[in-house]
Motif scaffolding. Structure first.
Motif, mmCIF file in Angstrom:
data_model
loop_
_atom_site.group_PDB
_atom_site.id
_atom_site.type_symbol
_atom_site.label_atom_id
_atom_site.label_comp_id
_atom_site.label_asym_id
_atom_site.label_seq_id
_atom_site.Cartn_x
_atom_site.Cartn_y
_atom_site.Cartn_z
ATOM 1 N N PHE A 83 0.849 -1.183 0.000
ATOM 2 C CA PHE A 83 0.000 0.000 0.000
ATOM 3 C C PHE A 83 0.887 1.237 0.000
ATOM 4 C CE2 PHE A 83 -3.272 2.640 2.533
ATOM 5 C CZ PHE A 83 -3.910 3.040 1.369
ATOM 6 N N THR A 84 0.825 1.989 -1.072
ATOM 7 C CA THR A 84 1.743 3.112 -1.247
ATOM 8 C C THR A 84 1.496 4.238 -0.247
ATOM 9 O OG1 THR A 84 0.296 4.150 -2.914
ATOM 10 C CG2 THR A 84 2.005 2.633 -3.710
ATOM 11 N N ASP A 109 -7.933 1.449 -4.106
ATOM 12 C CA ASP A 109 -7.778 1.282 -5.554
ATOM 13 C C ASP A 109 -6.810 2.315 -6.132
ATOM 14 O OD1 ASP A 109 -9.742 -0.598 -5.102
ATOM 15 O OD2 ASP A 109 -10.866 -0.108 -6.912
ATOM 16 N N GLY A 110 -5.894 1.847 -6.962
ATOM 17 C CA GLY A 110 -4.890 2.712 -7.564
ATOM 18 C C GLY A 110 -3.702 2.990 -6.667
ATOM 19 N N LYS A 111 -3.704 2.395 -5.465
ATOM 20 C CA LYS A 111 -2.628 2.624 -4.507
ATOM 21 C C LYS A 111 -2.016 1.309 -4.031
ATOM 22 C CE LYS A 111 -5.345 6.550 -2.888
ATOM 23 N NZ LYS A 111 -6.157 7.080 -1.751
ATOM 24 N N PRO A 143 1.636 -2.117 -10.571
ATOM 25 C CA PRO A 143 0.329 -1.820 -9.968
ATOM 26 C C PRO A 143 -0.623 -3.015 -10.041
ATOM 27 C CG PRO A 143 0.501 -0.822 -12.145
ATOM 28 C CD PRO A 143 1.860 -1.382 -11.831
ATOM 29 N N LEU A 144 -1.407 -3.170 -8.984
ATOM 30 C CA LEU A 144 -2.385 -4.251 -8.936
ATOM 31 C C LEU A 144 -3.767 -3.719 -9.290
ATOM 32 C CD1 LEU A 144 -1.466 -6.120 -5.608
ATOM 33 C CD2 LEU A 144 -0.579 -6.511 -7.905
ATOM 34 N N THR A 145 -4.522 -4.538 -9.989
ATOM 35 C CA THR A 145 -5.923 -4.249 -10.239
ATOM 36 C C THR A 145 -6.760 -5.283 -9.485
ATOM 37 O OG1 THR A 145 -5.926 -5.594 -12.257
ATOM 38 C CG2 THR A 145 -5.488 -3.242 -12.499
ATOM 39 N N ASN A 150 -2.253 -6.463 -14.538
ATOM 40 C CA ASN A 150 -2.664 -6.534 -15.943
ATOM 41 C C ASN A 150 -1.457 -6.815 -16.826
ATOM 42 O OD1 ASN A 150 -5.412 -6.075 -15.510
ATOM 43 N ND2 ASN A 150 -5.175 -3.842 -15.632
ATOM 44 N N GLN A 151 -1.688 -7.527 -17.914
ATOM 45 C CA GLN A 151 -0.595 -7.871 -18.811
ATOM 46 C C GLN A 151 0.169 -6.636 -19.277
ATOM 47 O OE1 GLN A 151 0.121 -11.152 -19.335
ATOM 48 N NE2 GLN A 151 2.015 -10.419 -20.279
#
Length: 265
Positions: free
Chosen positions: A11-12, A39-41, A51-53, A66-67
């Motif tokens: 977690f950024t 989300d986005g962090k 980054p994770l989705t 994501n690829q």
């Protein structure tokens, strides 16, 4: 690589590694609040960069890269490799030296369970040093000399009960005490380490040890069931099974586990 499931995230906002349950527990209470907060962090918990989705299916809920974002992993990140198979992990453990196993568990404990130091450049983007030694702790080679990454999972992950028969590295900040099993003559036959959720005090798992193995764990100063439990960072190799609804494992070797007591302030 884009299809890998991530059981933890970096977690950024706080520079810490969190189990997936931190996200999903909040999501189940307040979906919008969870999305706004996380989300986005969230990034890869090993290299801190990719980054994770969030996949939010009805049955499958997990994190992925994501690829199109795979290239954002640091070049030596273990998650760029394939995961070691059950037989490959077992073979590694059987042939590894005491020092090798201890070093890997120590690095895993330090990386996963302690707060990270964030460095920000002038444009406020997170920068991370490429620590090859740290990454190597999560990598093994199979008989073909192909590098694979060791499976690791938080004791608080929502996926902890998946693939229980695989030898993995489990870790967490937990409360621990031990119970004694005696025979009819009241002779001690086994010790059972009870690992509890740090917040709820609910039992996460029970680790069974012989008298000989328990003797090597005296350094941890573990409390018995008649004393107050203590808080520990712990990291261990295990294959679990489910007994009476709880996770159980047999620690056959003292090398398999590492404790660090958390001192009260």
């Amino acid at each position: 690589m884009g299809k890998k499931k991530y059981n933890e995230f970096y977690f950024t906002e706080d520079g810490k590694i969190h189990p997936d349950s931190d996200y999903w527990d909040l999501y189940n209470k307040n979906k919008n609040e969870a999305m706004k907060k996380f989300d986005g962090k969230m990034n890869c918990h090993l290299c801190f960069m990719a980054p994770l989705t969030v996949a939010k299916g009805r049955k499958l809920k997990y994190f992925r890269v994501n690829q199109s974002d795979v290239s954002k992993h640091l070049k030596n990140c273990p998650y760029l490799l394939d995961e070691a198979t059950k037989s490959e992990v077992k073979k590694f453990y059987e042939s590894a030296t005491d020092e090798d196993i201890k070093n890997r568990l120590t690095i895993c404990m330090n990386k996963m369970l302690k707060q990270k130091t964030k460095e920000k450049s002038k444009n406020s983007e997170l920068t991370v040093k490429k620590d090859n030694n740290e990454f190597e702790a999560f990598i093994i080679k199979n008989k073909e000399e192909k590098k694979k990454y060791l499976p690791t999972i938080s004791l608080y992950s929502q996926h902890i009960r998946e693939e229980l028969d695989r030898l993995k590295i489990y870790y967490g900040k937990c409360k621990v005490y031990y119970r004694i099993y005696t025979n009819k003559n009241e002779e001690i036959k086994r010790y059972y380490l009870q690992v509890l959720n740090n917040k709820t005090n609910k039992l996460i798992c029970s680790l069974s040890t012989s008298l000989a193995v328990f003797g090597y764990l005296k350094y941890a100063n573990l409390p018995n069931e008649n004393e107050n439990y203590k808080e520990y960072y712990l990291c261990f190799f295990a294959e679990f099974n489910i007994k009476k609804g709880y996770l159980n494992a047999n620690l056959k070797d003292s090398r398999m586990i590492l404790f660090k007591e958390i001192e009260n302030n």
